[in-house]
Scaffold this active site. Structure first.
Site, PDB file in Angstrom:
ATOM      1  N   ASP A  48      60.324   9.362  52.688  1.00 36.41           N
ATOM      2  CA  ASP A  48      60.794   8.146  53.345  1.00 36.41           C
ATOM      3  C   ASP A  48      60.283   6.903  52.615  1.00 36.41           C
ATOM      4  O   ASP A  48      60.656   5.781  52.947  1.00 36.41           O
ATOM      5  CB  ASP A  48      60.428   8.118  54.829  1.00 36.41           C
ATOM      6  CG  ASP A  48      58.930   8.132  55.086  1.00 36.41           C
ATOM      7  OD1 ASP A  48      58.149   8.230  54.115  1.00 36.41           O
ATOM      8  OD2 ASP A  48      58.533   8.052  56.262  1.00 36.41           O
ATOM      9  N   SER A  49      59.458   7.115  51.591  1.00 36.93           N
ATOM     10  CA  SER A  49      59.071   6.026  50.690  1.00 36.93           C
ATOM     11  C   SER A  49      60.288   5.402  50.020  1.00 36.93           C
ATOM     12  O   SER A  49      60.206   4.295  49.471  1.00 36.93           O
ATOM     13  CB  SER A  49      58.095   6.534  49.621  1.00 36.93           C
ATOM     14  OG  SER A  49      58.561   7.741  49.042  1.00 36.93           O
ATOM     15  N   ASP A  87      61.820  14.486  54.069  1.00 38.45           N
ATOM     16  CA  ASP A  87      60.914  13.769  54.963  1.00 38.45           C
ATOM     17  C   ASP A  87      61.606  13.379  56.263  1.00 38.45           C
ATOM     18  O   ASP A  87      62.718  12.823  56.238  1.00 38.45           O
ATOM     19  CB  ASP A  87      60.443  12.487  54.258  1.00 38.45           C
ATOM     20  CG  ASP A  87      58.943  12.272  54.372  1.00 38.45           C
ATOM     21  OD1 ASP A  87      58.297  12.973  55.170  1.00 38.45           O
ATOM     22  OD2 ASP A  87      58.425  11.405  53.655  1.00 38.45           O
ATOM     23  N   LYS A 117      59.046  17.593  56.101  1.00 38.26           N
ATOM     24  CA  LYS A 117      57.689  17.064  56.235  1.00 38.26           C
ATOM     25  C   LYS A 117      57.637  16.052  57.378  1.00 38.26           C
ATOM     26  O   LYS A 117      58.578  15.283  57.572  1.00 38.26           O
ATOM     27  CB  LYS A 117      57.238  16.373  54.939  1.00 38.26           C
ATOM     28  CG  LYS A 117      55.772  15.884  54.993  1.00 38.26           C
ATOM     29  CD  LYS A 117      55.316  15.322  53.652  1.00 38.26           C
ATOM     30  CE  LYS A 117      55.890  13.944  53.368  1.00 38.26           C
ATOM     31  NZ  LYS A 117      55.386  12.912  54.337  1.00 38.26           N
ATOM     32  N   GLU A 119      54.581  13.467  59.641  1.00 35.77           N
ATOM     33  CA  GLU A 119      53.237  12.910  59.652  1.00 35.77           C
ATOM     34  C   GLU A 119      52.556  13.167  60.991  1.00 35.77           C
ATOM     35  O   GLU A 119      53.205  13.164  62.047  1.00 35.77           O
ATOM     36  CB  GLU A 119      53.281  11.404  59.382  1.00 35.77           C
ATOM     37  CG  GLU A 119      53.820  11.050  58.005  1.00 35.77           C
ATOM     38  CD  GLU A 119      53.854   9.544  57.755  1.00 35.77           C
ATOM     39  OE1 GLU A 119      54.369   9.141  56.701  1.00 35.77           O
ATOM     40  OE2 GLU A 119      53.373   8.779  58.627  1.00 35.77           O
ATOM     41  N   GLU A 186      46.447  12.295  52.313  1.00 30.70           N
ATOM     42  CA  GLU A 186      46.628  10.978  51.694  1.00 30.70           C
ATOM     43  C   GLU A 186      45.449  10.052  51.967  1.00 30.70           C
ATOM     44  O   GLU A 186      45.029   9.870  53.116  1.00 30.70           O
ATOM     45  CB  GLU A 186      47.916  10.307  52.195  1.00 30.70           C
ATOM     46  CG  GLU A 186      48.138   8.938  51.558  1.00 30.70           C
ATOM     47  CD  GLU A 186      49.526   8.385  51.727  1.00 30.70           C
ATOM     48  OE1 GLU A 186      49.767   7.253  51.264  1.00 30.70           O
ATOM     49  OE2 GLU A 186      50.391   9.074  52.316  1.00 30.70           O
TER      50      GLU A 186
END
Length: 284
Positions: A48-49, A87, A117, A119, A186
């Site tokens: 999602d970056s 993501d 993925k 978070e 991270e």
């Protein structure tokens, strides 16, 4: 030519057991997918970056499922060997487990990703378990979690105090127990990442987690100098592709203005008698 062997989850588990480091990088488009796959990367993350490096958002929060699906499809069309992770964007898995399974299924089934993925640690363990139970592999992400960075006080190193470190460690254990097959660590101290990596049976992939993680991940745009807003401490810049492309465009502008492009070599031509006939037909 023999068909490339696809990197599967058992391959990644074997790499951890054998002490072979895992390489992981982001890609967001068909050509980027081709580039990183050709380079021999093990895991490609459609992160999602993309909100920041491709779409110009201030952070990853505004990214939508529709955007993630579109970019995931583009990358999976290109990648033949690497394991592709899609993501889940902010608020696509936070409301309910049903929502999480549905959106994970979209990236997995419609997007062609090999896994998804998300978070979060202990608070997301039940969600991870539900997605895995639905038949979709999950890659965890703890430490600095960009989607909720404001809650963490900004883009800062996590786990520096004993209490914070214990929380990150417990998050990692909870995700493994919930069924995640790997975890991104991270922006945490190297020593903490080493302890987590030693404790877990599943691979850890660091981004600002130090050398002792089972693998490393970087954002493609960071490592090739395409994202100019800022460069995180943990990034190694391997090339200045931004300047290379600016220089190429400048030279193109100069050639156009100087009438040296296109040359005869880049032009299509007609025979002289055909030109004469055409002029006559057009009344010129």
């Amino acid at each position: 030519m023999s068909e490339l062997k696809k990197v599967m989850i058992p391959d990644l588990m074997a790499m951890k057991r054998d002490g072979k480091k895992i390489s992981m990088i982001t890609a967001y488009s068909f050509p980027q997918g081709q580039i990183v796959d050709e380079a021999g990367i093990d895991i490609v993350l459609v992160g999602d970056s993309l909100g920041m490096v491709e779409l110009g958002y201030r952070d990853t929060v505004p990214v939508t499922m529709e955007e993630m699906l579109s970019h995931t499809r583009a990358v999976t069309r290109a990648v033949k060997r690497a394991h592709v992770v899609g993501d889940l964007p902010f608020m696509s898995y936070n409301i309910s487990r049903e929502q999480a399974i549905t959106n994970a299924g979209i990236l997995y089934k419609d997007g062609g990703a090999d896994s998804v993925k998300l978070e979060g640690g202990q608070e997301m363990a039940a969600t991870v378990q539900a997605i895995v139970k639905a038949g979709i592999p999950v890659f965890g992400h703890i430490g600095l979690t960009p989607q909720t960075a404001n809650v963490l006080g900004g883009f800062k190193v996590q786990g520096k105090s004993i209490d914070q470190a214990r929380k990150v460690f417990d998050d990692a254990v909870a995700l493994e127990e919930a069924g995640a097959f790997a975890i991104v660590l991270e922006a945490i101290p190297r020593q903490l990442a080493a302890l987590i990596t030693e404790r877990l049976k599943i691979p850890t992939v660091g981004i600002g987690g130090g050398l002792d993680c089972d693998g490393q991940v970087l954002v493609l745009h960071d490592m090739v100098g395409l994202f100019r807003r800022f460069t995180p401490k943990f990034v190694k810049v391997y090339a200045d592709v931004f300047s290379v492309q600016v220089d190429a465009v400048k030279r193109c502008v100069q050639d156009v203005q100087g009438r040296t492009f296109p040359s005869e070599e880049q032009s299509f031509t007609m025979k002289e008698d055909s030109v004469a006939a055409l002029r006559s037909a057009l009344g010129l």
